[in-house]
Write an enzyme that holds these catalytic residues in place. Structure first.
Site, PDB file in Angstrom:
ATOM      1  N   ASP A 123      -6.116  -2.693  12.461  1.00 30.03           N
ATOM      2  CA  ASP A 123      -6.066  -2.142  13.817  1.00 30.03           C
ATOM      3  C   ASP A 123      -5.454  -3.172  14.771  1.00 30.03           C
ATOM      4  O   ASP A 123      -6.014  -4.246  14.962  1.00 30.03           O
ATOM      5  CB  ASP A 123      -7.498  -1.776  14.242  1.00 30.03           C
ATOM      6  CG  ASP A 123      -7.557  -1.302  15.685  1.00 30.03           C
ATOM      7  OD1 ASP A 123      -6.502  -0.933  16.235  1.00 30.03           O
ATOM      8  OD2 ASP A 123      -8.672  -1.305  16.244  1.00 30.03           O
ATOM      9  N   ASN A 167      -4.668  -2.584  18.108  1.00 35.97           N
ATOM     10  CA  ASN A 167      -4.931  -2.433  19.548  1.00 35.97           C
ATOM     11  C   ASN A 167      -6.405  -2.259  19.895  1.00 35.97           C
ATOM     12  O   ASN A 167      -6.743  -1.905  21.027  1.00 35.97           O
ATOM     13  CB  ASN A 167      -4.097  -1.284  20.133  1.00 35.97           C
ATOM     14  CG  ASN A 167      -4.561   0.064  19.590  1.00 35.97           C
ATOM     15  OD1 ASN A 167      -5.391   0.123  18.677  1.00 35.97           O
ATOM     16  ND2 ASN A 167      -4.036   1.142  20.150  1.00 35.97           N
ATOM     17  N   ASP A 177      -8.657  -0.038  19.055  1.00 34.49           N
ATOM     18  CA  ASP A 177      -9.320   1.270  19.217  1.00 34.49           C
ATOM     19  C   ASP A 177     -10.076   1.700  17.960  1.00 34.49           C
ATOM     20  O   ASP A 177     -10.588   2.811  17.880  1.00 34.49           O
ATOM     21  CB  ASP A 177      -8.316   2.347  19.649  1.00 34.49           C
ATOM     22  CG  ASP A 177      -7.323   2.701  18.544  1.00 34.49           C
ATOM     23  OD1 ASP A 177      -7.313   2.015  17.487  1.00 34.49           O
ATOM     24  OD2 ASP A 177      -6.544   3.653  18.730  1.00 34.49           O
ATOM     25  N   ASP A 214      -3.181   0.820  12.587  1.00 38.88           N
ATOM     26  CA  ASP A 214      -1.947   1.258  13.235  1.00 38.88           C
ATOM     27  C   ASP A 214      -0.761   0.377  12.832  1.00 38.88           C
ATOM     28  O   ASP A 214      -0.917  -0.604  12.095  1.00 38.88           O
ATOM     29  CB  ASP A 214      -2.127   1.261  14.764  1.00 38.88           C
ATOM     30  CG  ASP A 214      -2.678  -0.056  15.275  1.00 38.88           C
ATOM     31  OD1 ASP A 214      -2.212  -1.120  14.813  1.00 38.88           O
ATOM     32  OD2 ASP A 214      -3.592  -0.048  16.125  1.00 38.88           O
ATOM     33  N   ASP A 239       5.904   8.702   2.530  1.00 39.61           N
ATOM     34  CA  ASP A 239       5.287   9.817   1.829  1.00 39.61           C
ATOM     35  C   ASP A 239       5.981  11.093   2.283  1.00 39.61           C
ATOM     36  O   ASP A 239       6.135  11.309   3.484  1.00 39.61           O
ATOM     37  CB  ASP A 239       3.794   9.872   2.185  1.00 39.61           C
ATOM     38  CG  ASP A 239       2.928  10.198   1.001  1.00 39.61           C
ATOM     39  OD1 ASP A 239       3.159  11.251   0.384  1.00 39.61           O
ATOM     40  OD2 ASP A 239       2.015   9.409   0.684  1.00 39.61           O
ATOM     41  N   ASP A 265       4.481  14.051  -2.469  1.00 36.75           N
ATOM     42  CA  ASP A 265       3.127  14.577  -2.645  1.00 36.75           C
ATOM     43  C   ASP A 265       3.117  15.869  -3.471  1.00 36.75           C
ATOM     44  O   ASP A 265       3.896  16.786  -3.195  1.00 36.75           O
ATOM     45  CB  ASP A 265       2.554  14.857  -1.241  1.00 36.75           C
ATOM     46  CG  ASP A 265       1.082  15.159  -1.252  1.00 36.75           C
ATOM     47  OD1 ASP A 265       0.291  14.269  -1.613  1.00 36.75           O
ATOM     48  OD2 ASP A 265       0.710  16.297  -0.889  1.00 36.75           O
ATOM     49  N   GLU A 298       4.414  12.743  -7.214  1.00 35.52           N
ATOM     50  CA  GLU A 298       3.017  12.836  -7.633  1.00 35.52           C
ATOM     51  C   GLU A 298       2.862  14.083  -8.499  1.00 35.52           C
ATOM     52  O   GLU A 298       3.292  15.165  -8.103  1.00 35.52           O
ATOM     53  CB  GLU A 298       2.091  12.924  -6.418  1.00 35.52           C
ATOM     54  CG  GLU A 298       0.640  12.813  -6.824  1.00 35.52           C
ATOM     55  CD  GLU A 298      -0.340  13.404  -5.825  1.00 35.52           C
ATOM     56  OE1 GLU A 298      -1.502  13.011  -5.847  1.00 35.52           O
ATOM     57  OE2 GLU A 298       0.056  14.274  -5.019  1.00 35.52           O
ATOM     58  N   HIS A 326      -5.217   5.894  -2.532  1.00 34.44           N
ATOM     59  CA  HIS A 326      -6.127   6.428  -1.517  1.00 34.44           C
ATOM     60  C   HIS A 326      -6.953   7.609  -2.009  1.00 34.44           C
ATOM     61  O   HIS A 326      -7.795   8.108  -1.280  1.00 34.44           O
ATOM     62  CB  HIS A 326      -5.302   6.842  -0.290  1.00 34.44           C
ATOM     63  CG  HIS A 326      -4.350   7.953  -0.616  1.00 34.44           C
ATOM     64  ND1 HIS A 326      -3.261   7.762  -1.460  1.00 34.44           N
ATOM     65  CD2 HIS A 326      -4.342   9.265  -0.282  1.00 34.44           C
ATOM     66  CE1 HIS A 326      -2.634   8.920  -1.603  1.00 34.44           C
ATOM     67  NE2 HIS A 326      -3.259   9.834  -0.895  1.00 34.44           N
ATOM     68  N   ASP A 327      -6.681   8.085  -3.221  1.00 38.92           N
ATOM     69  CA  ASP A 327      -7.442   9.204  -3.773  1.00 38.92           C
ATOM     70  C   ASP A 327      -8.420   8.763  -4.857  1.00 38.92           C
ATOM     71  O   ASP A 327      -9.133   9.588  -5.414  1.00 38.92           O
ATOM     72  CB  ASP A 327      -6.484  10.239  -4.404  1.00 38.92           C
ATOM     73  CG  ASP A 327      -5.622  10.942  -3.386  1.00 38.92           C
ATOM     74  OD1 ASP A 327      -6.050  11.068  -2.219  1.00 38.92           O
ATOM     75  OD2 ASP A 327      -4.500  11.361  -3.748  1.00 38.92           O
TER      76      ASP A 327
END
Ligand code: NOJ
Ligand code: CA
Length: 557
Positions: free
Chosen positions: A21, A23, A25, A29, A98, A201, A254, A327-328
């Site tokens: 991150d 910034n 929040d 990012d 992606d 994907d 994929e 990520h899966d």
């Protein structure tokens, strides 16, 4: 074996929301990424693959795109993206985006116009009237990958639309030539900006059988024989291939449920080739029965069988990917290794897959040995796919509530999506604000700063073997695979033989128990040089838990 730049890559995957991150929040990012480019480069990788950065309502964390040409405001602006793209290129790293074109978000302009019956867009998606007297039954019996039926009724249009994933992810109609032109324009937009390729994907799902017939009555993925793949898949992919070729871009598809035999229909090198390589899933079942929420414990023989098949069947004619996390997938040390022996098992896992032929992928946090999250209750879990697992298991009436939770927690994609642990500071160095998602409480011990300081850390080991993969690329990247002790449930031993006569040996005890090294010692030729391993020192009579080594033999003169 044909040489190519994309074959030699080690690729680092970023799942932007949880990377860094910039910034404060609480959400990862592009500014955060920019600040970490030197770190990424320091791993020795040659490319970054970004999970979707595009505008999206985030129902499936970016895999539901509402504008293919805009950056999600949470992640920054197009200027921020260009700064990252330039920064990566300046450091000699490629950037892979992606490409999610099986479906869009239901908030995409195309879908809104399609639902409203706009003549230009009405056939952009797969719409059908309902069945039955009152039209209240879905058009066929297909199921979505995420819970429930594959169809959703839309009041405005008065018809059902197909969604193979979440309700908010309507499937695009690739049979419509206008949709295919849109896809090509999107590809040109990013490639024209300087992006180097795409990870595509669920690309094998984009063609659906004409007439959308009912699927074989199975309780999961019902209907998949009609779209995985569909009849026009190769035709459509060849069209997209042409665009990639205009730019010399790499395409990584994929491909769920893919076998080596079927993969060759897409990736065999030559004029009909449609993709450079695929993400297959078979080795991800080495600890489960097909789906990760039915765990069996890690079975090395299963893993070896999958690797062996892919290595041998593709050799000389096609290319593959090698990955252990994304990520899966839950964290691999928690699955195939041992959390108690985190560094040792992490090194052994890294060793066995890095020297296989195929493009090499490392997922954020994998290199510092991040572990699964200690979920306490369903309140902690946000992943739609985990709820799919839950409802499937409940329907069978075979599992207790406790088992259902335990299995789904183990399998949850959320495990891979907790923020990257950069330091022991509050917020794990990920954010100075309130993190959008749970940070694993083990961040005080497991973090990049600590790994950076320790010469024997997993992080420094990844750096070492990524460099070795390049240094010995004739054998490691391009070599022929030869396996030993195939029947062993503890030991994984293979050799890679380069066309120049170089040889590289990987030996690993993939169990938490010691193992006799007698047979292994007979395999390693005298004069072979040990270049890396889990522990200091070479092979002795016994291999310690998760002891791994890499040996090389110089090319014949
Ligand atoms: C595969 C992606 O990797 C996954 O995260 C996503 O949920 C589905 N495809 C749908 O886009
Ligand atoms: Ca932020």
């Amino acid at each position: 074996m044909k040489k190519a730049w994309y074959k030699e890559l080690s690729v680092y995957q970023i799942w932007p929301r949880s990377f860094c991150d910039g910034n404060g929040d609480g959400i990862g990012d592009l500014k955060g990424v920019l600040g970490k480019l030197d770190y990424i480069k320091s791993l020795g990788v040659d490319a970054i693959w970004f999970s979707p950065l595009y505008a999206s309502p985030q129902k499936d964390f970016g895999y539901d795109i509402s504008d293919y040409r805009a950056i999600n405001p949470d992640y920054g602006t197009m200027e921020d993206f260009k700064a990252v793209l330039d920064g990566a290129h300046e450091r000699g790293m490629k950037v892979i985006m992606d490409l999610v074109i099986n479906h869009t978000s239901d908030q995409h302009e195309w879908f809104k116009k399609s639902a409203a019956g706009d003549p230009k867009y009405k056939d952009y998606y797969i719409w059908r009237p309902g069945k039955g007297k009152d039209g209240k039954r879905p058009p066929n019996n297909w199921m979505a990958t995420f819970p429930g039926p594959g169809w959703q009724f839309n009041e405005e249009r008065g018809e059902y639309y197909l969604h193979l994933f979440a309700v908010e992810q309507p499937d695009l109609n690739h049979d419509n030539p206008a949709v295919r032109e849109e896809v090509k324009d999107i590809m040109r937009f990013w490639l024209g900006m300087g992006v180097d390729g795409f990870r595509e994907d669920v690309i094998t799902y984009i063609s659906k059988r004409e007439g959308l017939p009912n699927g074989f009555p199975i309780p999961i993925m019902r209907g998949q024989e009609h779209y995985s793949p569909g009849p026009n898949i190769h035709k459509y992919l060849l069209e997209y291939r042409k665009v990639a070729e205009e730019f010399g871009a790499v395409q990584i598809g994929e491909a769920p449920m893919m076998t080596p035999k079927n993969a060759l229909k897409y990736i065999t090198e030559g004029k009909d080739q449609q993709l450079d390589m695929m993400f297959q899933f078979q080795h991800m079942s080495a600890d489960c029965i097909v789906v990760s929420y039915l765990p069996t414990g890690f079975k090395l023989r299963k893993l070896k069988r999958v690797f062996r098949r892919w290595q041998n069947k593709l050799y000389g004619i096609a290319w593959n990917t090698n990955y252990m996390e994304n990520h899966d997938q839950p964290r691999v040390i928690s699955r195939f290794g041992s959390e108690e022996m985190r560094t040792e098992s992490g090194k052994a896992i890294a060793t066995i897959y890095t020297f296989l032929s195929g493009t090499h992928f490392v997922y954020q946090g994998q290199e510092i040995g991040m572990l699964n999250y200690p979920f306490k209750s369903w309140d902690d879990i946000i992943d739609v796919a985990s709820y799919c697992g839950k409802s499937m298991m409940e329907k069978t009436h075979l599992f207790s509530k406790k088992t259902i939770f335990r299995n789904c927690a183990y399998a949850s994609r959320d495990n891979a999506r907790t923020p990257v642990q950069w330091s022991a500071e509050e917020g794990a160095g990920f954010t100075t604000g309130t993190p959008w998602f749970h940070i694993n409480p083990n961040y005080t011990e497991i973090n990049a700063a600590a790994e950076e300081k320790d010469p024997n850390s997993l992080l420094n080991y990844y750096r070492k073997i990524i460099a070795l993969r390049k240094e010995y690329k004739e054998a490691a990247v391009y070599g022929r695979y030869k396996e030993y002790l195939k029947g062993s449930g503890k030991l994984y031993v293979y050799e890679k033989i380069g066309e120049d006569g170089s040889r590289l040996f990987v030996v690993a005890n993939m169990s938490g128990k010691k193992a006799s090294a007698a047979k292994v010692r007979r395999i390693i030729p005298e004069g072979a040089r040990r270049v890396a391993g889990t522990y200091d020192g070479s092979l002795a009579d016994f291999m310690r838990p998760y002891e791994a080594h890499v040996f090389v033999v110089a090319p014949e003169k």
